[in-house]
Design a protein around this motif. Structure first.
Motif, PDB file in Angstrom:
ATOM      1  N   TYR A  53      43.345  36.637  32.055  1.00 31.20           N
ATOM      2  CA  TYR A  53      42.185  37.639  31.978  1.00 31.20           C
ATOM      3  C   TYR A  53      42.180  38.911  32.888  1.00 31.20           C
ATOM      4  CZ  TYR A  53      40.967  32.895  30.126  1.00 31.20           C
ATOM      5  OH  TYR A  53      41.133  31.662  29.205  1.00 31.20           O
ATOM      6  N   ILE A  54      43.080  38.824  33.475  1.00 34.63           N
ATOM      7  CA  ILE A  54      42.954  40.058  34.542  1.00 34.63           C
ATOM      8  C   ILE A  54      43.781  41.269  34.436  1.00 34.63           C
ATOM      9  CG2 ILE A  54      43.496  40.524  37.152  1.00 34.63           C
ATOM     10  CD1 ILE A  54      42.775  37.784  37.732  1.00 34.63           C
ATOM     11  N   TYR A  55      43.339  42.515  34.297  1.00 37.49           N
ATOM     12  CA  TYR A  55      44.033  43.779  34.378  1.00 37.49           C
ATOM     13  C   TYR A  55      43.755  44.237  35.861  1.00 37.49           C
ATOM     14  CZ  TYR A  55      46.911  47.499  32.949  1.00 37.49           C
ATOM     15  OH  TYR A  55      47.911  48.543  33.028  1.00 37.49           O
ATOM     16  N   SER A  56      44.587  44.382  36.850  1.00 32.69           N
ATOM     17  CA  SER A  56      44.149  44.899  38.131  1.00 32.69           C
ATOM     18  C   SER A  56      45.534  45.263  38.890  1.00 32.69           C
ATOM     19  CB  SER A  56      43.194  44.379  38.772  1.00 32.69           C
ATOM     20  OG  SER A  56      43.158  44.652  40.115  1.00 32.69           O
ATOM     21  N   ASN A  57      45.704  46.042  39.629  1.00 33.14           N
ATOM     22  CA  ASN A  57      46.879  46.303  40.397  1.00 33.14           C
ATOM     23  C   ASN A  57      46.662  45.386  41.743  1.00 33.14           C
ATOM     24  OD1 ASN A  57      48.295  48.224  38.894  1.00 33.14           O
ATOM     25  ND2 ASN A  57      47.106  49.789  39.733  1.00 33.14           N
ATOM     26  N   ASP A  58      45.489  44.911  41.892  1.00 34.07           N
ATOM     27  CA  ASP A  58      45.146  43.993  43.184  1.00 34.07           C
ATOM     28  C   ASP A  58      44.735  42.748  42.579  1.00 34.07           C
ATOM     29  OD1 ASP A  58      44.848  43.194  45.670  1.00 34.07           O
ATOM     30  OD2 ASP A  58      42.863  44.321  45.735  1.00 34.07           O
ATOM     31  N   LYS A  59      45.650  42.085  42.008  1.00 31.59           N
ATOM     32  CA  LYS A  59      45.399  40.552  41.624  1.00 31.59           C
ATOM     33  C   LYS A  59      45.318  39.571  42.500  1.00 31.59           C
ATOM     34  CE  LYS A  59      47.675  41.070  36.961  1.00 31.59           C
ATOM     35  NZ  LYS A  59      48.628  40.421  36.063  1.00 31.59           N
ATOM     36  N   SER A  60      45.902  39.804  43.665  1.00 38.83           N
ATOM     37  CA  SER A  60      45.801  38.728  44.843  1.00 38.83           C
ATOM     38  C   SER A  60      44.339  38.589  45.380  1.00 38.83           C
ATOM     39  CB  SER A  60      46.709  39.199  45.876  1.00 38.83           C
ATOM     40  OG  SER A  60      46.585  40.210  46.374  1.00 38.83           O
ATOM     41  N   SER A  61      43.640  39.991  45.322  1.00 41.62           N
ATOM     42  CA  SER A  61      42.411  40.347  45.866  1.00 41.62           C
ATOM     43  C   SER A  61      41.328  39.442  44.794  1.00 41.62           C
ATOM     44  CB  SER A  61      41.932  41.547  46.011  1.00 41.62           C
ATOM     45  OG  SER A  61      40.652  41.605  46.205  1.00 41.62           O
ATOM     46  N   ILE A  62      41.582  39.591  43.626  1.00 42.78           N
ATOM     47  CA  ILE A  62      40.772  38.956  42.619  1.00 42.78           C
ATOM     48  C   ILE A  62      40.989  37.315  42.722  1.00 42.78           C
ATOM     49  CG2 ILE A  62      40.354  38.464  40.031  1.00 42.78           C
ATOM     50  CD1 ILE A  62      40.947  41.456  39.689  1.00 42.78           C
ATOM     51  N   GLU A  63      42.085  36.914  42.765  1.00 44.81           N
ATOM     52  CA  GLU A  63      42.290  35.422  42.900  1.00 44.81           C
ATOM     53  C   GLU A  63      41.999  34.726  44.166  1.00 44.81           C
ATOM     54  OE1 GLU A  63      46.602  35.531  42.775  1.00 44.81           O
ATOM     55  OE2 GLU A  63      46.673  35.590  40.439  1.00 44.81           O
ATOM     56  N   THR A  64      41.913  35.392  45.490  1.00 40.23           N
ATOM     57  CA  THR A  64      41.164  34.992  46.420  1.00 40.23           C
ATOM     58  C   THR A  64      39.754  34.968  46.412  1.00 40.23           C
ATOM     59  OG1 THR A  64      42.949  36.216  47.959  1.00 40.23           O
ATOM     60  CG2 THR A  64      40.924  35.674  48.994  1.00 40.23           C
ATOM     61  N   GLN A 137      39.671  42.597  26.025  1.00 41.16           N
ATOM     62  CA  GLN A 137      38.738  42.341  27.098  1.00 41.16           C
ATOM     63  C   GLN A 137      39.401  41.788  28.358  1.00 41.16           C
ATOM     64  OE1 GLN A 137      35.939  39.700  25.745  1.00 41.16           O
ATOM     65  NE2 GLN A 137      34.591  39.656  27.626  1.00 41.16           N
ATOM     66  N   LYS A 138      39.292  42.480  29.435  1.00 43.24           N
ATOM     67  CA  LYS A 138      39.799  42.158  30.573  1.00 43.24           C
ATOM     68  C   LYS A 138      39.150  42.304  31.939  1.00 43.24           C
ATOM     69  CE  LYS A 138      44.112  41.285  29.103  1.00 43.24           C
ATOM     70  NZ  LYS A 138      44.685  39.679  29.370  1.00 43.24           N
ATOM     71  N   ILE A 149      27.931  36.830  42.517  1.00 45.09           N
ATOM     72  CA  ILE A 149      29.252  37.211  42.098  1.00 45.09           C
ATOM     73  C   ILE A 149      28.952  38.475  41.296  1.00 45.09           C
ATOM     74  CG2 ILE A 149      31.194  36.708  40.736  1.00 45.09           C
ATOM     75  CD1 ILE A 149      29.879  33.542  40.800  1.00 45.09           C
ATOM     76  N   PHE A 150      29.865  39.461  41.309  1.00 46.84           N
ATOM     77  CA  PHE A 150      29.856  40.752  40.300  1.00 46.84           C
ATOM     78  C   PHE A 150      31.263  40.719  39.870  1.00 46.84           C
ATOM     79  CE2 PHE A 150      26.661  41.546  43.597  1.00 46.84           C
ATOM     80  CZ  PHE A 150      25.801  42.238  43.508  1.00 46.84           C
ATOM     81  N   ILE A 151      31.070  40.852  38.423  1.00 48.11           N
ATOM     82  CA  ILE A 151      32.421  40.853  37.691  1.00 48.11           C
ATOM     83  C   ILE A 151      32.161  42.063  36.787  1.00 48.11           C
ATOM     84  CG2 ILE A 151      33.727  39.721  36.071  1.00 48.11           C
ATOM     85  CD1 ILE A 151      32.877  37.076  36.928  1.00 48.11           C
ATOM     86  N   ALA A 152      33.441  42.821  36.837  1.00 51.30           N
ATOM     87  CA  ALA A 152      33.663  44.107  36.349  1.00 51.30           C
ATOM     88  C   ALA A 152      34.432  43.804  35.083  1.00 51.30           C
ATOM     89  CB  ALA A 152      34.033  45.389  36.963  1.00 51.30           C
ATOM     90  N   VAL A 153      33.960  44.140  33.898  1.00 50.13           N
ATOM     91  CA  VAL A 153      34.816  43.843  32.637  1.00 50.13           C
ATOM     92  C   VAL A 153      35.140  45.038  31.784  1.00 50.13           C
ATOM     93  CG1 VAL A 153      34.939  42.416  30.457  1.00 50.13           C
ATOM     94  CG2 VAL A 153      33.553  41.653  32.364  1.00 50.13           C
ATOM     95  N   TYR A 154      36.328  45.282  31.532  1.00 47.03           N
ATOM     96  CA  TYR A 154      36.779  46.039  30.616  1.00 47.03           C
ATOM     97  C   TYR A 154      36.787  45.927  29.084  1.00 47.03           C
ATOM     98  CZ  TYR A 154      40.251  49.136  27.856  1.00 47.03           C
ATOM     99  OH  TYR A 154      40.835  49.802  26.938  1.00 47.03           O
ATOM    100  N   PHE A 155      36.076  46.515  28.148  1.00 47.20           N
ATOM    101  CA  PHE A 155      35.978  46.280  26.863  1.00 47.20           C
ATOM    102  C   PHE A 155      36.860  47.407  25.921  1.00 47.20           C
ATOM    103  CE2 PHE A 155      32.343  43.929  28.539  1.00 47.20           C
ATOM    104  CZ  PHE A 155      32.413  42.942  28.006  1.00 47.20           C
ATOM    105  N   LEU A 156      37.719  47.092  25.274  1.00 52.24           N
ATOM    106  CA  LEU A 156      38.239  47.928  24.203  1.00 52.24           C
ATOM    107  C   LEU A 156      37.757  47.651  22.868  1.00 52.24           C
ATOM    108  CD1 LEU A 156      39.676  50.208  23.177  1.00 52.24           C
ATOM    109  CD2 LEU A 156      41.822  48.907  23.108  1.00 52.24           C
ATOM    110  N   SER A 157      36.581  48.296  22.019  1.00 52.23           N
ATOM    111  CA  SER A 157      36.091  47.753  20.973  1.00 52.23           C
ATOM    112  C   SER A 157      36.234  48.761  19.851  1.00 52.23           C
ATOM    113  CB  SER A 157      34.711  47.633  21.281  1.00 52.23           C
ATOM    114  OG  SER A 157      33.933  48.581  21.430  1.00 52.23           O
ATOM    115  N   GLU A 158      36.199  48.349  18.544  1.00 48.64           N
ATOM    116  CA  GLU A 158      36.348  49.129  17.471  1.00 48.64           C
ATOM    117  C   GLU A 158      34.714  49.047  16.863  1.00 48.64           C
ATOM    118  OE1 GLU A 158      40.635  48.672  15.343  1.00 48.64           O
ATOM    119  OE2 GLU A 158      38.786  47.288  14.772  1.00 48.64           O
ATOM    120  N   GLN A 159      34.376  50.480  16.757  1.00 53.06           N
ATOM    121  CA  GLN A 159      32.742  50.456  16.653  1.00 53.06           C
ATOM    122  C   GLN A 159      32.582  51.718  15.666  1.00 53.06           C
ATOM    123  OE1 GLN A 159      30.541  51.392  19.928  1.00 53.06           O
ATOM    124  NE2 GLN A 159      31.453  50.289  21.573  1.00 53.06           N
TER     125      GLN A 159
END
Length: 219
Positions: A53-64, A137-138, A149-159
């Motif tokens: 579910y993650i797209y980030s260059n800093d996955k270790s920080s998110i996992e922590t 969605q990532k 908790i704050f979670i930033a979510v990327y959405f790519l949608s067709e509209q």
């Protein structure tokens, strides 16, 4: 009596098939959304592979941070959050188009709600956005500030996007053109709160080091 039972089962089966074929967003209400955004799991321990579910260059920080969240609430579920946030994405856009402030109030942080109120009250034209589908969605970022908790979510949608004037005439855009739209939304929730709802804090949230090429690298 047996006939009544058979008819009841038949009706339930037909309703289930209709529900699945028509899609979730057409019949969802806020009670259903709140249940999904509860992000609770079953009592059995479920180990989630959050990398999916993650797209980030800093996955270790998110996992922590994820591990820190689980220490405060072991029932927290990324997969349930993802499902709920996608529904919230569609509902918030729908309610904004409608100018439905009572429904928006339960889904938005106070400051963002006030911004929506101002935009809805003063708009001379209505910007319509119809969600065709969420392509991707990532999660870009997870932060834990004390117990929030704050979670930033990327959405790519067709509209389908268009603008109507007060007479209901389309002044720009098209009802037949499907556009790909990128958004980053940030949600928040107090991990210890009895309120199950996540609130949208910001739209087009800017992560400190936003990752690029999401549209080409994401599935």
């Amino acid at each position: 009596m047996i006939e009544l039972v058979i008819y009841a089962l038949l009706a339930a089966f037909i309703f289930s098939r209709l529900y699945n074929s028509l899609g979730r967003s057409a019949s969802l209400n806020l009670k259903k959304l709140t249940g999904i955004l509860d992000v609770s799991q079953s009592k059995e321990d479920v180990v989630e592979n959050i990398e999916d579910y993650i797209y980030s260059n800093d996955k270790s920080s998110i996992e922590t941070t994820y591990e820190q969240i689980l220490q405060k609430n072991k029932e927290f579920s990324i997969s349930n959050f993802i499902e709920g946030s996608s529904i919230a994405f569609e509902l918030i856009i729908k309610y904004f188009n409608q100018g439905n402030l009572p429904q928006l109030k339960s889904l938005l942080d106070k400051d963002l709600y006030n911004s929506f109120v101002d935009k809805i009250k003063h708009r001379k034209e209505t910007h319509e956005s119809i969600i065709v589908s969420i392509v991707s969605q990532k999660i870009l970022e997870i932060k834990l500030v004390k117990n929030v908790i704050f979670i930033a979510v990327y959405f790519l949608s067709e509209q389908i996007n268009f603008v109507k004037n007060n007479e209901g005439n389309i002044t720009s855009g098209s009802m037949s053109t499907i556009n790909k739209v990128e958004d980053v939304w940030q949600f928040k929730k107090n991990i210890n709160s009895s309120d199950l709802t996540w609130l949208l804090v910001s739209i087009n949230y800017k992560k400190a080091s936003t990752d690029k090429n999401l549209t080409t690298n994401d599935n």
